[in-house]
Design a protein around this motif. Structure first.
Motif, short mmCIF file in Angstrom:
data_model
loop_
_atom_site.label_atom_id
_atom_site.label_comp_id
_atom_site.label_asym_id
_atom_site.label_seq_id
_atom_site.Cartn_x
_atom_site.Cartn_y
_atom_site.Cartn_z
N THR A 1 99.72 0.92 57.01
CA THR A 1 99.05 0.18 55.95
C THR A 1 97.75 0.80 55.46
O THR A 1 97.59 1.02 54.26
CB THR A 1 98.82 -1.28 56.39
N PRO A 2 96.76 1.10 56.32
CA PRO A 2 95.44 1.49 55.82
C PRO A 2 95.37 2.92 55.32
O PRO A 2 96.24 3.75 55.58
CB PRO A 2 94.53 1.29 57.04
N ASN A 3 94.28 3.21 54.64
CA ASN A 3 94.07 4.51 54.02
C ASN A 3 94.08 5.65 55.03
O ASN A 3 94.58 6.75 54.76
CB ASN A 3 92.74 4.50 53.25
N TYR A 4 93.53 5.41 56.24
CA TYR A 4 93.37 6.52 57.19
C TYR A 4 94.69 7.03 57.77
O TYR A 4 94.71 8.08 58.39
CB TYR A 4 92.39 6.14 58.31
N VAL A 5 95.80 6.31 57.55
CA VAL A 5 97.10 6.82 58.05
C VAL A 5 97.85 7.60 56.98
O VAL A 5 98.94 8.12 57.24
CB VAL A 5 98.00 5.69 58.60
N LEU A 6 97.30 7.73 55.78
CA LEU A 6 98.01 8.43 54.70
C LEU A 6 98.43 9.86 55.05
O LEU A 6 99.47 10.33 54.58
CB LEU A 6 97.15 8.45 53.43
N PRO A 7 97.66 10.60 55.89
CA PRO A 7 98.14 11.93 56.25
C PRO A 7 99.52 11.93 56.90
O PRO A 7 100.23 12.95 56.84
CB PRO A 7 97.07 12.44 57.23
N VAL A 8 99.92 10.82 57.50
CA VAL A 8 101.21 10.78 58.22
C VAL A 8 102.39 10.79 57.25
O VAL A 8 103.26 11.68 57.35
CB VAL A 8 101.26 9.58 59.17
N PRO A 9 102.50 9.86 56.29
CA PRO A 9 103.64 9.97 55.35
C PRO A 9 103.58 11.23 54.50
O PRO A 9 104.63 11.79 54.14
CB PRO A 9 103.51 8.70 54.49
N LYS A 10 102.37 11.71 54.21
CA LYS A 10 102.26 12.96 53.45
C LYS A 10 102.85 14.13 54.25
O LYS A 10 103.54 15.00 53.68
CB LYS A 10 100.79 13.25 53.13
N ALA A 11 102.60 14.14 55.57
CA ALA A 11 103.14 15.21 56.42
C ALA A 11 104.67 15.14 56.50
O ALA A 11 105.35 16.16 56.47
CB ALA A 11 102.54 15.13 57.82
N LEU A 12 105.20 13.93 56.57
CA LEU A 12 106.66 13.76 56.61
C LEU A 12 107.30 14.29 55.32
O LEU A 12 108.30 15.01 55.35
CB LEU A 12 107.01 12.29 56.79
N LYS A 13 106.70 13.94 54.20
CA LYS A 13 107.23 14.37 52.91
C LYS A 13 107.13 15.89 52.76
O LYS A 13 108.09 16.55 52.34
CB LYS A 13 106.47 13.67 51.79
#
Length: 324
Positions: free
Chosen positions: A9-21
């Motif tokens: 949910t929060p902004n600080y986890v955005l690197p995770v879905p970006k890395a998957l993509k």
């Protein structure tokens, strides 16, 4: 191509879905908490992950765990990845994924299970780290897939530390997921008898009694200064209600306390301002920054309720009759 669903949910986890993509996984959906009221006008606002998903034409699903089971089942994802989603997932949802759900937790489990591990690491001067586990129905309880010790800046706040740790975790994730899905990763059971726990922080958890602050601003002499331990009720040695950690409120501890709770819920105390009519008015004072100098806690930046942040020396000049 492996179909993956990301929970976060929060902004600080955005690197995770970006890395998957970026790594070529088929990110078929993200699952987030529903939009929440934000700001003084309480405008209903979607989460950072939901906004990113919309910008990248990725399906985003929100709602209660029991409400999202049916739409997730239709997607037929092989594995899930979870980072700071904000809810414990029921067994029925976990069973939708043939390879389960990989959870990213920013501590060296089993230490600091629960929603505030980074705050606990800073406050206790514990070793920072990241743990990848296979999720089960208990909180941060599943078998370990990978653990790494990390190093934080000695002046790191909670915000800075949590952003750093999830960025590092995102870097490890693609290779870990490839090895896990191909059966090359061995799991290790956690040492459950070594577990420590954290609870969701509330605003009152940032309170520092003014007497403790006053003592900490003086040269600390353990032989002559009696300072009762300060209980930290959101850090627990076990799941028992009263089994909390307590710390001696030294200047060094209080400096870590201020950083560990920055920016939210924030460290604060109550002060008394003496008016021109000799009335004492109690106000809340946020403590934004501090440092230890010559074994004394020195405040650097504060914010009186309803006012803008100011340097501590400037605040003292504006309040000559300030009393703790």
């Amino acid at each position: 191509m492996t179909r993956v669903i990301f929970f976060g949910t929060p902004n600080y986890v955005l690197p995770v879905p970006k890395a998957l993509k970026s790594a070529g996984f088929d990110l078929v959906a993200t699952v987030t908490q529903p939009p929440k009221p934000v700001g003084r006008k309480q405008i209903l606002t979607p989460s950072s992950v939901a906004i990113w998903s919309k910008e990248n034409n990725i399906l985003n699903i929100d709602g209660e765990p029991e409400e999202i089971i049916a739409p997730l089942k239709e997607l037929g994802a092989e594995v899930g990845v979870l980072a700071a989603y904000g809810r414990i997932l029921p067994g029925e949802l976990l069973s939708l994924f043939p390879k389960g759900i990989v959870n990213i937790h920013p501590s060296l489990l089993p230490r600091w299970r629960g929603p505030a591990p980074v705050e606990a690491i800073i406050l206790s001067s514990d070793t920072p780290g990241i743990t990848f586990i296979k999720l089960d129905e208990e909180m941060d309880h599943g078998p370990i897939l990978k653990q790494t010790e990390e190093t934080l800046d000695e002046n790191a706040t909670k915000d800075g530390a949590i952003n750093y740790l999830f960025k590092k975790a995102a870097g490890y994730l693609p290779n870990l997921l490839v090895n896990y899905l191909s059966g090359k990763t061995q799991t290790t059971e956690q040492k459950h008898n070594k577990a420590t726990f954290t609870k969701l922080l509330k605003k009152q958890d940032g309170f520092i009694p003014s007497k403790i602050l006053e003592l900490a601003s003086q040269v600390y002499d353990p032989e002559r200064s009696r300072r009762d331990d300060l209980p930290i009720r959101w850090m627990r040695k076990s799941i028992k209600k009263g089994d909390v950690f307590s710390f001696e409120p030294t200047p060094q501890f209080l400096e870590r306390f201020i950083r560990a709770l920055s920016p939210w819920p924030g460290a604060w105390t109550n002060i008394q301002l003496v008016t021109s009519h000799e009335l004492r008015v109690t106000k809340r004072l946020k403590i934004l920054k501090a440092h230890v100098e010559e074994e004394k806690l020195t405040l650097d930046q504060v914010q009186l309720e309803g006012k803008s942040p100011v340097e501590w020396n400037q605040f003292k000049r504006s309040q000559p009759r300030l009393e703790f």
